[in-house]
Design a protein around this motif. Structure first.
Motif, PDB file in Angstrom:
ATOM      1  N   MET A  38       0.847  -1.171   0.000  1.00 17.69           N
ATOM      2  CA  MET A  38       0.000   0.000   0.000  1.00 17.69           C
ATOM      3  C   MET A  38       0.890   1.230   0.000  1.00 17.69           C
ATOM      4  SD  MET A  38      -2.626   1.165   2.956  1.00 17.69           S
ATOM      5  CE  MET A  38      -3.618   2.573   2.699  1.00 17.69           C
ATOM      6  N   ARG A  39       0.618   2.093  -0.935  1.00 15.97           N
ATOM      7  CA  ARG A  39       1.369   3.340  -1.026  1.00 15.97           C
ATOM      8  C   ARG A  39       0.478   4.502  -0.627  1.00 15.97           C
ATOM      9  NH1 ARG A  39       5.875   4.167  -4.161  1.00 15.97           N
ATOM     10  NH2 ARG A  39       4.976   6.075  -5.003  1.00 15.97           N
ATOM     11  N   LEU A  75       5.204 -13.319   4.362  1.00 17.16           N
ATOM     12  CA  LEU A  75       5.907 -12.972   5.597  1.00 17.16           C
ATOM     13  C   LEU A  75       7.373 -13.396   5.567  1.00 17.16           C
ATOM     14  CD1 LEU A  75       3.181 -13.835   8.248  1.00 17.16           C
ATOM     15  CD2 LEU A  75       3.739 -11.625   7.249  1.00 17.16           C
ATOM     16  N   ASP A  76       7.757 -14.228   4.619  1.00 18.42           N
ATOM     17  CA  ASP A  76       9.144 -14.678   4.469  1.00 18.42           C
ATOM     18  C   ASP A  76       9.671 -15.362   5.721  1.00 18.42           C
ATOM     19  OD1 ASP A  76       9.137 -13.599   1.902  1.00 18.42           O
ATOM     20  OD2 ASP A  76       9.879 -11.659   2.607  1.00 18.42           O
ATOM     21  N   GLU A  77       8.800 -16.042   6.433  1.00 19.00           N
ATOM     22  CA  GLU A  77       9.163 -16.811   7.619  1.00 19.00           C
ATOM     23  C   GLU A  77       8.644 -18.232   7.427  1.00 19.00           C
ATOM     24  OE1 GLU A  77      10.751 -16.037  10.642  1.00 19.00           O
ATOM     25  OE2 GLU A  77      11.356 -14.220   9.598  1.00 19.00           O
ATOM     26  N   ASN A  84      10.986   5.198  16.923  1.00 16.66           N
ATOM     27  CA  ASN A  84       9.957   4.783  15.974  1.00 16.66           C
ATOM     28  C   ASN A  84       9.961   5.689  14.741  1.00 16.66           C
ATOM     29  OD1 ASN A  84       8.806   7.071  17.069  1.00 16.66           O
ATOM     30  ND2 ASN A  84       6.762   6.205  17.221  1.00 16.66           N
ATOM     31  N   LEU A  85      11.105   6.239  14.413  1.00 13.62           N
ATOM     32  CA  LEU A  85      11.258   7.127  13.273  1.00 13.62           C
ATOM     33  C   LEU A  85      11.766   6.331  12.081  1.00 13.62           C
ATOM     34  CD1 LEU A  85      11.130  10.125  12.412  1.00 13.62           C
ATOM     35  CD2 LEU A  85      13.541  10.274  13.011  1.00 13.62           C
ATOM     36  N   ALA A  86      11.070   6.425  10.960  1.00 13.24           N
ATOM     37  CA  ALA A  86      11.473   5.733   9.737  1.00 13.24           C
ATOM     38  C   ALA A  86      11.739   6.777   8.656  1.00 13.24           C
ATOM     39  CB  ALA A  86      10.383   4.776   9.289  1.00 13.24           C
ATOM     40  N   ILE A  87      12.613   6.443   7.747  1.00 13.61           N
ATOM     41  CA  ILE A  87      12.972   7.343   6.657  1.00 13.61           C
ATOM     42  C   ILE A  87      12.319   6.835   5.386  1.00 13.61           C
ATOM     43  CG2 ILE A  87      14.894   8.238   5.298  1.00 13.61           C
ATOM     44  CD1 ILE A  87      16.611   8.010   7.814  1.00 13.61           C
ATOM     45  N   GLU A 101       5.966  -3.152   4.048  1.00 15.00           N
ATOM     46  CA  GLU A 101       7.027  -3.641   4.929  1.00 15.00           C
ATOM     47  C   GLU A 101       6.696  -3.369   6.399  1.00 15.00           C
ATOM     48  OE1 GLU A 101      10.095  -5.752   6.107  1.00 15.00           O
ATOM     49  OE2 GLU A 101       9.486  -5.584   4.019  1.00 15.00           O
ATOM     50  N   LEU A 102       6.076  -2.233   6.679  1.00 13.09           N
ATOM     51  CA  LEU A 102       5.663  -1.921   8.047  1.00 13.09           C
ATOM     52  C   LEU A 102       4.632  -2.924   8.541  1.00 13.09           C
ATOM     53  CD1 LEU A 102       5.616   0.016  10.517  1.00 13.09           C
ATOM     54  CD2 LEU A 102       3.769   1.219   9.354  1.00 13.09           C
ATOM     55  N   VAL A 103       3.661  -3.267   7.705  1.00  6.45           N
ATOM     56  CA  VAL A 103       2.622  -4.231   8.087  1.00  6.45           C
ATOM     57  C   VAL A 103       3.253  -5.594   8.348  1.00  6.45           C
ATOM     58  CG1 VAL A 103       0.586  -5.470   7.256  1.00  6.45           C
ATOM     59  CG2 VAL A 103       0.781  -3.003   6.908  1.00  6.45           C
ATOM     60  N   ARG A 104       4.129  -6.040   7.462  1.00  3.67           N
ATOM     61  CA  ARG A 104       4.827  -7.324   7.624  1.00  3.67           C
ATOM     62  C   ARG A 104       5.620  -7.344   8.933  1.00  3.67           C
ATOM     63  NH1 ARG A 104       7.510  -6.951   3.292  1.00  3.67           N
ATOM     64  NH2 ARG A 104       6.025  -8.018   1.979  1.00  3.67           N
ATOM     65  N   GLU A 105       6.335  -6.276   9.185  1.00  2.00           N
ATOM     66  CA  GLU A 105       7.148  -6.170  10.405  1.00  2.00           C
ATOM     67  C   GLU A 105       6.281  -6.201  11.660  1.00  2.00           C
ATOM     68  OE1 GLU A 105       8.961  -2.248  12.115  1.00  2.00           O
ATOM     69  OE2 GLU A 105      10.366  -3.084  10.638  1.00  2.00           O
ATOM     70  N   GLN A 106       5.170  -5.481  11.657  1.00  5.75           N
ATOM     71  CA  GLN A 106       4.299  -5.426  12.824  1.00  5.75           C
ATOM     72  C   GLN A 106       3.646  -6.780  13.110  1.00  5.75           C
ATOM     73  OE1 GLN A 106       3.919  -2.914  15.053  1.00  5.75           O
ATOM     74  NE2 GLN A 106       5.559  -1.936  13.915  1.00  5.75           N
ATOM     75  N   ILE A 107       3.308  -7.520  12.062  1.00  8.29           N
ATOM     76  CA  ILE A 107       2.744  -8.857  12.265  1.00  8.29           C
ATOM     77  C   ILE A 107       3.779  -9.762  12.925  1.00  8.29           C
ATOM     78  CG2 ILE A 107       1.955 -10.949  11.082  1.00  8.29           C
ATOM     79  CD1 ILE A 107       0.597  -9.089   9.027  1.00  8.29           C
TER      80      ILE A 107
END
Length: 171
Positions: free
Chosen positions: A1-2, A26-28, A103-106, A116-122
């Motif tokens: 999602m952009r 999820l690459d796990e 919690n700062l992202a560039i 990537e944020l959604v994947r990471e949070q899951i």
């Protein structure tokens, strides 16, 4: 999602997306998405930063830490992220991290990609050690039988052959 930065105010900063199971790998090997992941929230501009607050809900399947049976876990987590443009970040001379910068992202360009944020949070929401039930008996260390469903006749106490000589000293 952009999320297009220029169109942020157009929708009042609100966003919503449903990721179908096959849309978000999820690459796990031990974690698998088994229900659609729904993300809702609001993004607002605060000076040079963008602040994202929202909620993520889904369901994953992981393996039990004792018997290796699949276990379904509901995931419901709050999102609280801040984004700053890489150009803005690069223009500053020194970057001393403060507690509020954790919690700062560039982001680069004119949009923020939330996949990537959604994947990471899951993955962060999945506990480190999952049991199918509190009294899970696990697998037999000798024959590999699942002790929740069958009992084996394997000897419980096997002595490591490297320690056998010490046992002989005691007798």
């Amino acid at each position: 999602m952009r999320i297009e930065i220029e169109k942020l105010e157009e929708f009042g900063g609100k966003f919503s997306k449903i990721y179908e199971v096959d849309m978000l790998p999820l690459d796990e090997t031990d974690v698998r998405l088994v229900a659609p992941a729904r993300i809702t929230g609001r993004m607002r501009r605060d000076g040079n930063e963008l602040e994202l607050r929202g909620e993520l809900k889904t369901e994953v399947e992981v393996v039990c830490g004792r018997c290796l049976q699949p276990v379904r876990l509901p995931i419901a987590t709050e999102l609280d992220e801040r984004f700053v443009s890489s150009v803005t970040w690069r223009d500053e001379e020194q970057h001393e991290l403060r507690m509020e910068d954790l919690n700062l992202a560039i982001f680069n360009g004119e949009a923020i990609d939330l996949d990537e944020l959604v994947r990471e949070q899951i993955l962060l929401a999945v506990p480190g050690h999952v049991l199918c039930r509190d009294d899970c008996k696990g697998l037999c260390a000798v024959c590999g039988a699942d002790r929740n469903f069958t009992s084996c006749q394997c000897e419980e106490k096997q002595i490591d052959s490297r320690w056998q000589k010490l046992k002989e000293l005691r007798t």
